[in-house]
Design an enzyme around this catalytic site. Structure first.
Site, short mmCIF file in Angstrom:
data_model
loop_
_atom_site.label_atom_id
_atom_site.label_comp_id
_atom_site.label_asym_id
_atom_site.label_seq_id
_atom_site.Cartn_x
_atom_site.Cartn_y
_atom_site.Cartn_z
CG HIS A 2 -2.78 -1.32 6.29
ND1 HIS A 2 -2.92 -0.29 7.20
CD2 HIS A 2 -1.43 -1.48 6.11
CE1 HIS A 2 -1.71 0.16 7.54
NE2 HIS A 2 -0.80 -0.55 6.91
CG HIS A 25 2.30 1.83 8.24
ND1 HIS A 25 3.31 0.90 8.10
CD2 HIS A 25 2.66 2.91 7.50
CE1 HIS A 25 4.24 1.39 7.28
NE2 HIS A 25 3.86 2.61 6.91
ZN LIG Z 1 3.42 -1.11 8.71
#
Ligand SMILES: [Zn+2]
Length: 315
Positions: free
Chosen positions: A125, A164
């Site tokens: 991320h 994600h």
């Molecule tokens: Zn994740």
């Protein structure tokens, strides 16, 4: 196959608040699972500390300074709503990076066929200018750049099966056709990016999956979309952002994959690596927040890396 397992002896130095899902116990659970006799054939190395300045290969010039400024002298500091930095977090991040680079060296020098790195904090991320989503530095992106800089790799592929979307990795490589990035992820879900029409310069493939879609939808995503695109790209090296939070036990998402689904997926990616790049795979841990789900998914992943199709686990 010869498979390297890189462990990070100081993983507990990165401390998060009580109740935070990205916690010290994750690595301990993995280590326990991968010390069973089934995994005796693994080569095992401890991660050395890596040079954090390498983060500037993918992050902007003030990024490390921002992290250092946010780091408290003691206790835990906060970077955003769910991203924390403790006094020794940067030391843990440096060791995670050092472990990943050790794995890169071992695979590209031909000492082993592939490698799995049980490291934290995760990285996918972390954007060019912004740490977020439990991530401090984007380790997999730095490894991709090092493969190009140090070993002259021309085409590096990153497959991200964390539940994600890896917004940070996409942000870093979205304008760079020498790096292919493909992600399967639950949508809608944090961080909100990863629509199918986010394609970079033709080097990005996103396959959003619906909550509760399960292993069958995952298989279709890889067989119909991601594997053909990866094969067309024909990488020199395959890097994996290996999150195990698509597991049915995970508390943060609802994709409901079984442990064996991670083995199946690993085998399909190995087939491409065998044809395109002499089996070269470096797999880095990202998410996975149920300790049993994490251990189960990672066990199937590593068993497959070790033995190919014969590496299927029954449990
Ligand atoms: Zn994740």
């Amino acid at each position: 196959m010869t498979t390297l397992l890189v462990s990070q002896s100081n993983f507990a130095d990165h401390v998060t608040p009580q109740g935070h899902p990205e916690r010290v116990e994750r690595i301990a659970a993995l280590e326990e699972a991968l010390h069973r006799p089934r995994f005796d054939a693994l080569q095992r190395r401890d991660a050395p500390s890596g040079d954090l300045l390498l983060a500037e290969l993918v992050h902007d010039g003030s990024y490390l300074e921002r992290l250092r400024t946010a780091r408290p002298a003691e206790g835990i500091g906060q970077l955003d709503a769910d991203t924390f930095i403790s006094s020794s977090s940067l030391s843990a991040a440096a060791t995670g990076l050092g472990g990943a680079l050790l794995a890169l060296d071992a695979v590209l020098l031909g000492e082993v066929d592939n490698a799995f790195c049980a490291i934290r904090p995760p990285g996918h991320h972390a954007e060019i200018a912004t740490p977020m989503g439990f991530c401090l530095i984007n380790t997999v992106a730095i490894v991709a750049r090092e493969a190009q800089r140090k070993y002259g790799a021309e085409r590096v592929a990153i497959i991200d099966f964390d539940v994600h979307h890896g917004n940070g990795t996409q942000d870093i490589f979205k304008a760079d056709s020498s790096v292919f990035y493909a992600s399967s992820h639950q949508m809608p879900l944090y961080p909100g990016t990863g629509r199918a029409d986010e394609t970079g310069v033709g080097n990005i493939v996103n396959v959003p999956l619906a909550a509760h879609s399960g292993g069958e939808a995952m298989r279709a995503a890889y067989l119909d979309t991601i594997i053909p695109a990866l094969r067309d790209f024909s990488p020199d090296l395959l890097l994996l952002s290996s999150g195990f939070d698509a597991h049915e036990r995970d508390p943060l998402a609802q994709l409901n994959w079984q442990s064996g689904d991670f083995g199946w997926l690993t085998g399909k990616l190995m087939d491409v690596a065998e044809r395109a790049c002499g089996n070269r795979i470096v797999s880095l841990l990202e998410g996975g927040y149920d300790l049993k789900g994490l251990a189960g998914g990672a066990s199937h992943h590593v068993a497959m890396l070790m033995d190919g199709a014969t590496g299927r686990l029954d449990d």
